[in-house]
Write a protein that holds these residues in place. Structure first.
Motif, mmCIF file in Angstrom:
data_model
loop_
_atom_site.group_PDB
_atom_site.id
_atom_site.type_symbol
_atom_site.label_atom_id
_atom_site.label_comp_id
_atom_site.label_asym_id
_atom_site.label_seq_id
_atom_site.Cartn_x
_atom_site.Cartn_y
_atom_site.Cartn_z
ATOM 1 N N UNK A 112 0.846 -1.195 0.000
ATOM 2 C CA UNK A 112 0.000 0.000 0.000
ATOM 3 C C UNK A 112 0.881 1.244 0.000
ATOM 4 N N UNK A 113 0.540 2.178 -0.869
ATOM 5 C CA UNK A 113 1.274 3.432 -0.966
ATOM 6 C C UNK A 113 0.803 4.389 0.119
ATOM 7 N N UNK A 114 1.634 5.351 0.508
ATOM 8 C CA UNK A 114 1.179 6.351 1.477
ATOM 9 C C UNK A 114 -0.046 7.094 0.945
ATOM 10 N N UNK A 115 -1.000 7.318 1.823
ATOM 11 C CA UNK A 115 -2.211 8.032 1.436
ATOM 12 C C UNK A 115 -2.013 9.515 1.695
ATOM 13 N N UNK A 116 -2.199 10.320 0.681
ATOM 14 C CA UNK A 116 -2.056 11.773 0.808
ATOM 15 C C UNK A 116 -3.344 12.316 1.416
ATOM 16 N N UNK A 117 -3.224 12.874 2.624
ATOM 17 C CA UNK A 117 -4.389 13.409 3.328
ATOM 18 C C UNK A 117 -4.655 14.866 2.986
ATOM 19 N N UNK A 118 -3.564 15.636 2.820
ATOM 20 C CA UNK A 118 -3.723 17.069 2.612
ATOM 21 C C UNK A 118 -2.501 17.606 1.866
ATOM 22 N N UNK A 119 -2.731 18.583 1.023
ATOM 23 C CA UNK A 119 -1.654 19.275 0.306
ATOM 24 C C UNK A 119 -1.886 20.766 0.457
ATOM 25 N N UNK A 120 -0.862 21.477 0.902
ATOM 26 C CA UNK A 120 -0.962 22.933 1.009
ATOM 27 C C UNK A 120 0.232 23.538 0.289
ATOM 28 N N UNK A 121 -0.051 24.377 -0.694
ATOM 29 C CA UNK A 121 1.005 25.021 -1.474
ATOM 30 C C UNK A 121 1.121 26.479 -1.048
ATOM 31 N N UNK A 122 2.353 26.981 -1.056
ATOM 32 C CA UNK A 122 2.624 28.363 -0.676
ATOM 33 C C UNK A 122 3.161 29.129 -1.882
ATOM 34 N N UNK A 160 6.823 28.705 -3.305
ATOM 35 C CA UNK A 160 7.217 27.459 -3.954
ATOM 36 C C UNK A 160 7.209 26.249 -3.038
ATOM 37 N N UNK A 161 7.059 26.473 -1.726
ATOM 38 C CA UNK A 161 6.999 25.343 -0.801
ATOM 39 C C UNK A 161 5.652 24.643 -0.906
ATOM 40 N N UNK A 162 5.652 23.377 -0.535
ATOM 41 C CA UNK A 162 4.404 22.624 -0.428
ATOM 42 C C UNK A 162 4.529 21.703 0.775
ATOM 43 N N UNK A 163 3.462 21.577 1.535
ATOM 44 C CA UNK A 163 3.426 20.667 2.670
ATOM 45 C C UNK A 163 2.433 19.564 2.330
ATOM 46 N N UNK A 164 2.914 18.339 2.344
ATOM 47 C CA UNK A 164 2.081 17.185 2.041
ATOM 48 C C UNK A 164 1.954 16.357 3.309
ATOM 49 N N UNK A 165 0.745 16.101 3.725
ATOM 50 C CA UNK A 165 0.496 15.280 4.908
ATOM 51 C C UNK A 165 0.057 13.906 4.420
ATOM 52 N N UNK A 166 0.785 12.864 4.867
ATOM 53 C CA UNK A 166 0.524 11.494 4.419
ATOM 54 C C UNK A 166 0.268 10.583 5.612
ATOM 55 N N UNK A 167 -0.536 9.560 5.378
ATOM 56 C CA UNK A 167 -0.753 8.507 6.375
ATOM 57 C C UNK A 167 -0.148 7.233 5.809
ATOM 58 N N UNK A 168 0.686 6.591 6.630
ATOM 59 C CA UNK A 168 1.368 5.384 6.177
ATOM 60 C C UNK A 168 1.893 4.608 7.376
ATOM 61 N N UNK A 203 1.877 8.547 15.048
ATOM 62 C CA UNK A 203 3.006 7.824 14.455
ATOM 63 C C UNK A 203 2.808 7.474 12.987
ATOM 64 N N UNK A 204 1.562 7.375 12.529
ATOM 65 C CA UNK A 204 1.323 6.989 11.144
ATOM 66 C C UNK A 204 1.176 8.187 10.207
ATOM 67 N N UNK A 205 1.308 9.389 10.731
ATOM 68 C CA UNK A 205 1.146 10.583 9.898
ATOM 69 C C UNK A 205 2.497 11.263 9.725
ATOM 70 N N UNK A 206 2.876 11.478 8.481
ATOM 71 C CA UNK A 206 4.159 12.078 8.118
ATOM 72 C C UNK A 206 3.884 13.369 7.351
ATOM 73 N N UNK A 207 4.673 14.409 7.629
ATOM 74 C CA UNK A 207 4.604 15.648 6.847
ATOM 75 C C UNK A 207 5.854 15.723 5.975
ATOM 76 N N UNK A 208 5.642 15.946 4.718
ATOM 77 C CA UNK A 208 6.740 16.190 3.791
ATOM 78 C C UNK A 208 6.697 17.667 3.432
ATOM 79 N N UNK A 209 7.807 18.347 3.611
ATOM 80 C CA UNK A 209 7.897 19.753 3.211
ATOM 81 C C UNK A 209 8.776 19.794 1.972
ATOM 82 N N UNK A 210 8.199 20.197 0.851
ATOM 83 C CA UNK A 210 8.915 20.253 -0.415
ATOM 84 C C UNK A 210 9.416 21.666 -0.644
ATOM 85 N N UNK A 211 10.675 21.772 -0.971
ATOM 86 C CA UNK A 211 11.306 23.059 -1.261
ATOM 87 C C UNK A 211 11.701 23.070 -2.721
ATOM 88 N N UNK A 212 11.165 23.985 -3.478
ATOM 89 C CA UNK A 212 11.607 24.154 -4.861
ATOM 90 C C UNK A 212 12.852 25.027 -4.827
#
Length: 109
Positions: A42-52, A55-63, A93-102
């Motif tokens: 099972x792939x991580x489930x994307x719960x929320x995406x917030x773009x700024x 150029x940053x983006x915060x992706x909240x995943x459950x996995x 513990x099952x929720x991860x935030x990814x912060x993407x930096x362009x």
């Protein structure tokens, strides 16, 4: 007159929801590209995406993928998302935030 306004509002809401769904699908598809899944395939489930605007983006995943695996696979994740990534584990513990930096990190300038 009011029907035209209401019709316009419904169309705008529909477009907003579709754009949010497309963003979640796009980021979830990046996990598929690099075969980043748990033991149950099972792939991580994307719960929320917030773009700024910067150029940053915060992706909240459950996995159920452990944080150590996320950190070991950081290079593959950065390649799939085409950006620098910072991984943060939340209180759940099952929720991860990814912060993407362009672009580059500020300490690399």
């Amino acid at each position: 007159m009011i029907y035209k306004w209401l019709d316009s509002l419904i169309i705008k809401c529909f477009r907003f929801l579709m754009s949010a769904m497309n963003a979640k699908y796009k980021y979830r598809n990046n996990f598929r590209k690099i075969n980043f899944f748990d033991k149950n395939k099972k792939y991580p489930k994307v719960l929320n995406v917030k773009k700024y605007k910067d150029g940053r983006a915060v992706i909240v995943c459950r996995s159920v993928i452990p944080l150590t695996i996320w950190n070991k696979q950081i290079e593959y994740l950065e390649s799939a998302f085409n950006s620098k990534i910072k991984i943060i584990q939340t209180n759940q513990k099952q929720v991860i935030k990814l912060i993407l930096f362009k672009g580059v990190w500020k300490n690399e300038l």
